[in-house]
Design a protein around this motif. Sequence first.
Motif, PDB file in Angstrom:
ATOM      1  N   LEU A   9      28.080 -26.116  28.822  1.00 15.26           N
ATOM      2  CA  LEU A   9      29.346 -26.072  29.095  1.00 15.26           C
ATOM      3  C   LEU A   9      29.018 -26.477  30.579  1.00 15.26           C
ATOM      4  CD1 LEU A   9      32.041 -26.231  28.609  1.00 15.26           C
ATOM      5  CD2 LEU A   9      32.090 -23.765  28.519  1.00 15.26           C
ATOM      6  N   VAL A  10      30.005 -27.418  30.856  1.00 16.78           N
ATOM      7  CA  VAL A  10      30.027 -27.950  32.298  1.00 16.78           C
ATOM      8  C   VAL A  10      31.431 -28.738  32.486  1.00 16.78           C
ATOM      9  CG1 VAL A  10      29.067 -30.011  32.222  1.00 16.78           C
ATOM     10  CG2 VAL A  10      28.808 -29.036  34.342  1.00 16.78           C
ATOM     11  N   GLN A  11      31.578 -28.336  34.141  1.00 18.51           N
ATOM     12  CA  GLN A  11      33.080 -29.056  33.850  1.00 18.51           C
ATOM     13  C   GLN A  11      32.768 -30.562  34.672  1.00 18.51           C
ATOM     14  OE1 GLN A  11      35.484 -26.116  37.675  1.00 18.51           O
ATOM     15  NE2 GLN A  11      36.102 -24.833  36.023  1.00 18.51           N
ATOM     16  N   ALA A  12      33.527 -30.606  34.241  1.00  8.96           N
ATOM     17  CA  ALA A  12      33.759 -32.394  34.798  1.00  8.96           C
ATOM     18  C   ALA A  12      33.603 -32.496  36.200  1.00  8.96           C
ATOM     19  CB  ALA A  12      34.886 -33.121  34.651  1.00  8.96           C
ATOM     20  N   GLY A  13      32.698 -33.183  36.661  1.00  8.44           N
ATOM     21  CA  GLY A  13      31.787 -33.922  37.773  1.00  8.44           C
ATOM     22  C   GLY A  13      30.703 -32.898  37.892  1.00  8.44           C
ATOM     23  N   GLY A  14      30.515 -31.901  37.276  1.00  6.59           N
ATOM     24  CA  GLY A  14      29.439 -31.356  37.209  1.00  6.59           C
ATOM     25  C   GLY A  14      27.577 -31.669  37.025  1.00  6.59           C
ATOM     26  N   SER A  15      26.885 -31.088  37.034  1.00  8.87           N
ATOM     27  CA  SER A  15      25.670 -31.814  36.712  1.00  8.87           C
ATOM     28  C   SER A  15      25.496 -30.719  35.995  1.00  8.87           C
ATOM     29  CB  SER A  15      24.632 -31.661  37.614  1.00  8.87           C
ATOM     30  OG  SER A  15      25.336 -32.720  39.072  1.00  8.87           O
ATOM     31  N   LEU A  16      23.770 -31.002  34.732  1.00  6.04           N
ATOM     32  CA  LEU A  16      23.222 -30.738  33.870  1.00  6.04           C
ATOM     33  C   LEU A  16      21.906 -31.309  34.007  1.00  6.04           C
ATOM     34  CD1 LEU A  16      25.167 -29.988  31.130  1.00  6.04           C
ATOM     35  CD2 LEU A  16      23.962 -28.237  32.147  1.00  6.04           C
ATOM     36  N   ARG A  17      20.831 -31.054  33.790  1.00 10.65           N
ATOM     37  CA  ARG A  17      19.428 -31.378  33.925  1.00 10.65           C
ATOM     38  C   ARG A  17      19.132 -31.172  31.979  1.00 10.65           C
ATOM     39  NH1 ARG A  17      13.361 -31.312  36.392  1.00 10.65           N
ATOM     40  NH2 ARG A  17      13.493 -29.141  35.173  1.00 10.65           N
ATOM     41  N   LEU A  18      18.955 -31.572  31.317  1.00 13.52           N
ATOM     42  CA  LEU A  18      17.585 -31.980  29.615  1.00 13.52           C
ATOM     43  C   LEU A  18      16.438 -32.065  29.365  1.00 13.52           C
ATOM     44  CD1 LEU A  18      21.328 -33.788  28.014  1.00 13.52           C
ATOM     45  CD2 LEU A  18      20.868 -31.195  28.319  1.00 13.52           C
ATOM     46  N   SER A  19      15.859 -31.154  29.042  1.00 16.77           N
ATOM     47  CA  SER A  19      14.534 -31.199  29.331  1.00 16.77           C
ATOM     48  C   SER A  19      13.948 -31.487  27.310  1.00 16.77           C
ATOM     49  CB  SER A  19      13.988 -30.055  29.338  1.00 16.77           C
ATOM     50  OG  SER A  19      13.869 -29.579  31.085  1.00 16.77           O
ATOM     51  N   CYS A  20      13.206 -32.408  27.256  1.00 18.36           N
ATOM     52  CA  CYS A  20      12.558 -32.530  26.360  1.00 18.36           C
ATOM     53  C   CYS A  20      10.751 -32.507  26.029  1.00 18.36           C
ATOM     54  CB  CYS A  20      12.919 -34.134  25.681  1.00 18.36           C
ATOM     55  SG  CYS A  20      12.071 -34.416  23.870  1.00 18.36           S
ATOM     56  N   ALA A  21      11.283 -31.401  25.489  1.00 16.73           N
ATOM     57  CA  ALA A  21       8.705 -30.699  25.220  1.00 16.73           C
ATOM     58  C   ALA A  21       8.459 -30.946  23.939  1.00 16.73           C
ATOM     59  CB  ALA A  21       8.895 -29.527  25.519  1.00 16.73           C
ATOM     60  N   ALA A  22       7.585 -31.632  24.286  1.00 11.87           N
ATOM     61  CA  ALA A  22       6.763 -32.899  23.227  1.00 11.87           C
ATOM     62  C   ALA A  22       5.190 -31.723  22.874  1.00 11.87           C
ATOM     63  CB  ALA A  22       5.969 -33.841  23.155  1.00 11.87           C
ATOM     64  N   SER A  23       4.258 -31.694  21.495  1.00  7.33           N
ATOM     65  CA  SER A  23       3.572 -30.828  20.929  1.00  7.33           C
ATOM     66  C   SER A  23       3.510 -31.867  19.421  1.00  7.33           C
ATOM     67  CB  SER A  23       3.998 -29.837  20.777  1.00  7.33           C
ATOM     68  OG  SER A  23       4.444 -29.667  19.586  1.00  7.33           O
ATOM     69  N   GLY A  24       2.545 -31.399  19.866  1.00  8.16           N
ATOM     70  CA  GLY A  24       1.388 -32.014  18.053  1.00  8.16           C
ATOM     71  C   GLY A  24       0.386 -33.222  18.668  1.00  8.16           C
ATOM     72  N   ARG A  25       0.979 -33.932  19.395  1.00 11.41           N
ATOM     73  CA  ARG A  25       0.365 -35.499  19.530  1.00 11.41           C
ATOM     74  C   ARG A  25       0.216 -36.139  21.171  1.00 11.41           C
ATOM     75  NH1 ARG A  25       0.424 -38.476  15.514  1.00 11.41           N
ATOM     76  NH2 ARG A  25       0.863 -38.369  12.940  1.00 11.41           N
ATOM     77  N   THR A  26      -0.570 -37.040  21.508  1.00  7.49           N
ATOM     78  CA  THR A  26      -0.816 -37.621  23.056  1.00  7.49           C
ATOM     79  C   THR A  26       0.867 -37.389  23.647  1.00  7.49           C
ATOM     80  OG1 THR A  26      -3.034 -37.392  22.808  1.00  7.49           O
ATOM     81  CG2 THR A  26      -1.733 -38.637  24.414  1.00  7.49           C
ATOM     82  N   MET A  81      21.498 -35.278  34.440  1.00  7.85           N
ATOM     83  CA  MET A  81      23.018 -35.806  34.324  1.00  7.85           C
ATOM     84  C   MET A  81      23.696 -35.111  35.475  1.00  7.85           C
ATOM     85  SD  MET A  81      23.160 -35.603  30.542  1.00  7.85           S
ATOM     86  CE  MET A  81      23.505 -33.667  30.245  1.00  7.85           C
ATOM     87  N   ASN A  82      24.479 -36.188  36.537  1.00  7.71           N
ATOM     88  CA  ASN A  82      25.389 -35.782  37.689  1.00  7.71           C
ATOM     89  C   ASN A  82      26.718 -36.559  37.197  1.00  7.71           C
ATOM     90  OD1 ASN A  82      23.318 -35.051  38.466  1.00  7.71           O
ATOM     91  ND2 ASN A  82      22.828 -36.805  39.857  1.00  7.71           N
ATOM     92  N   SER A  83      27.883 -36.194  37.393  1.00  2.47           N
ATOM     93  CA  SER A  83      29.035 -36.886  37.707  1.00  2.47           C
ATOM     94  C   SER A  83      29.794 -36.697  36.679  1.00  2.47           C
ATOM     95  CB  SER A  83      28.933 -38.026  38.247  1.00  2.47           C
ATOM     96  OG  SER A  83      28.901 -38.064  39.980  1.00  2.47           O
ATOM     97  N   LEU A  84      29.445 -35.761  35.851  1.00  4.15           N
ATOM     98  CA  LEU A  84      29.465 -35.990  34.392  1.00  4.15           C
ATOM     99  C   LEU A  84      31.119 -36.331  34.211  1.00  4.15           C
ATOM    100  CD1 LEU A  84      27.286 -32.967  33.103  1.00  4.15           C
ATOM    101  CD2 LEU A  84      26.951 -35.303  32.705  1.00  4.15           C
ATOM    102  N   LYS A  85      31.655 -36.686  32.529  1.00  3.28           N
ATOM    103  CA  LYS A  85      32.667 -37.165  32.679  1.00  3.28           C
ATOM    104  C   LYS A  85      32.383 -35.789  30.782  1.00  3.28           C
ATOM    105  CE  LYS A  85      31.952 -41.673  34.923  1.00  3.28           C
ATOM    106  NZ  LYS A  85      32.440 -42.685  34.652  1.00  3.28           N
ATOM    107  N   PRO A  86      34.242 -36.039  30.746  1.00  5.18           N
ATOM    108  CA  PRO A  86      34.690 -35.083  29.399  1.00  5.18           C
ATOM    109  C   PRO A  86      34.011 -36.197  28.530  1.00  5.18           C
ATOM    110  CG  PRO A  86      36.938 -34.957  30.954  1.00  5.18           C
ATOM    111  CD  PRO A  86      35.992 -35.977  31.410  1.00  5.18           C
TER     112      PRO A  86
END
Length: 119
Positions: A9-26, A81-86
């Motif tokens: 949860l973040v306020q409008a204008g805020g930032s988040l960074r998502l990560s996606c970790a892979a396993s099992g294959r190259t 993700m920067n400058s997030l909007k609703p």
Amino acid sequence: QLVESGGGLVQAGGSLRLSCAASGRTFSFYAGGWFRQAPGKEREFVAAISRSGSSTDYADSVKGRFTISRDNAKSTVYLQMNSLKPEDTAVYYCAAHRLMVRTTSVDYWGQGTQVTVSS
């Protein structure tokens, strides 16, 4: 297997960074991508990155605000993700496919991570 993290949860204008970790294959054999699905809406393309990371593609709605990147040594794709909007509120899904695509016909999906932007 793809595992997302970093949502929240973040306020409008805020930032988040998502990560996606892979396993099992190259992981470097696959292009990476992020999609999102808001309640009552279809899953939509957000961003994609080539296998080497040299090419990227963005939906018009996030261009200039979101940045996709990858670290093949860590088998991880990121979405800054920067400058997030609703209207960015959605479940965000990581995807892996042989090529960069904007369609939802991909080889692998993650389980999703919720992003909520309050106004």
